[in-house]
Design a protein around this motif. Structure first.
Motif, mmCIF file in Angstrom:
data_model
loop_
_atom_site.group_PDB
_atom_site.id
_atom_site.type_symbol
_atom_site.label_atom_id
_atom_site.label_comp_id
_atom_site.label_asym_id
_atom_site.label_seq_id
_atom_site.Cartn_x
_atom_site.Cartn_y
_atom_site.Cartn_z
ATOM 1 N N VAL A 1 6.964 12.492 1.064
ATOM 2 C CA VAL A 1 5.959 12.221 2.371
ATOM 3 C C VAL A 1 5.766 10.789 2.584
ATOM 4 N N VAL A 2 5.938 9.599 1.724
ATOM 5 C CA VAL A 2 6.395 8.297 3.172
ATOM 6 C C VAL A 2 7.362 8.318 2.899
ATOM 7 N N LYS B 1 0.310 3.090 -3.034
ATOM 8 C CA LYS B 1 -1.298 3.296 -3.884
ATOM 9 C C LYS B 1 -1.323 4.868 -3.623
ATOM 10 N N ARG B 2 -1.327 5.570 -2.310
ATOM 11 C CA ARG B 2 -1.048 6.465 -1.476
ATOM 12 C C ARG B 2 -0.302 7.562 -2.555
ATOM 13 N N VAL B 3 0.951 7.870 -3.081
ATOM 14 C CA VAL B 3 1.387 8.660 -3.548
ATOM 15 C C VAL B 3 0.318 8.533 -5.162
ATOM 16 N N THR B 4 0.622 7.499 -5.588
ATOM 17 C CA THR B 4 -0.199 7.704 -7.327
ATOM 18 C C THR B 4 -1.368 8.060 -7.302
ATOM 19 N N THR B 5 -2.367 8.855 -6.097
ATOM 20 C CA THR B 5 -3.592 8.955 -6.436
ATOM 21 C C THR B 5 -3.439 10.739 -5.831
ATOM 22 N N GLN B 6 -2.341 11.111 -5.862
ATOM 23 C CA GLN B 6 -2.021 11.957 -5.477
ATOM 24 C C GLN B 6 -1.546 13.171 -6.413
ATOM 25 N N GLU C 1 7.959 5.100 5.054
ATOM 26 C CA GLU C 1 7.021 3.486 4.866
ATOM 27 C C GLU C 1 8.037 2.780 3.669
ATOM 28 N N ASP D 1 1.018 -0.821 0.646
ATOM 29 C CA ASP D 1 0.143 0.250 0.124
ATOM 30 C C ASP D 1 0.633 1.253 0.135
ATOM 31 N N THR D 2 2.006 1.070 0.442
ATOM 32 C CA THR D 2 2.696 2.292 0.911
ATOM 33 C C THR D 2 2.714 3.129 -0.533
#
Length: 160
Positions: free
Chosen positions: A52-53, A29-34, A56, A26-27
């Motif tokens: 940002v992450v 996934k949060r970035v690609t949607t931003q 992680e 999931d690390t």
């Protein structure tokens, strides 16, 4: 389970790849949607992801076109390793797959401990072999708990 993401950087003969290893699937996934990630690429995207992450990410590696570990064009270490909390624990400089001191004389290997990034060990290499560093720096320096040098080792072309 960890997940690797490959980011292409540079172009032509100077092209290289940065591999980011996330601690779980999931690390990234949060970035690609931003929205801020949409028009970013190369080292700019790598820096943004780390900011940002970063907690992680367990490892960052840079490889040249031949697939060999190699420092980035601006001296970025070929490999960086992070602990469970995202704290930097080790940097490694490579040139064409061999450990080498950085372009600006940085030790090939630096090991750190804790949030204060206390230096634990420094190693200088030339062409993949332990070798005293620039200006007579010993090939290996080990630091004790209070940050003082505890032990040094001298090498030339891998020989003590």
């Amino acid at each position: 389970m960890s997940q690797d993401v490959y980011i292409e950087c540079g172009s032509g003969a100077a092209a290289y790849r940065v591999i980011l290893t996330g601690k779980d699937r999931d690390t990234f996934k949060r970035v690609t949607t931003q929205p801020w990630a949409k028009n970013k690429s190369g080292e700019e995207l790598v820096s943004l992801i780390l900011s940002v992450v970063g907690r992680e990410i367990s490892r960052v590696a840079r490889k040249n076109n031949a697939g060999q570990l190699n420092d980035g064009p601006h001296g970025e270490p070929a490999r960086q390793t992070f602990d469970e909390g995202g704290i930097l624990t080790q940097t490694e400089h490579y040139k064409k797959g061999l450990l080498n001191d950085g372009a600006n004389g940085e030790p090939a290997v630096q090991k750190f401990y804790g949030k204060s990034l206390r230096l634990v060990k420094v190693e200088h290499y030339k062409d993949g072999k332990l070798n005293d560093g620039a200006h007579g720096a010993p090939a290996v320096k080990r630091y004790n708990g209070n940050g003082k040098i505890g032990r040094i080792e001298r090498y030339k072309n891998g020989m003590r």
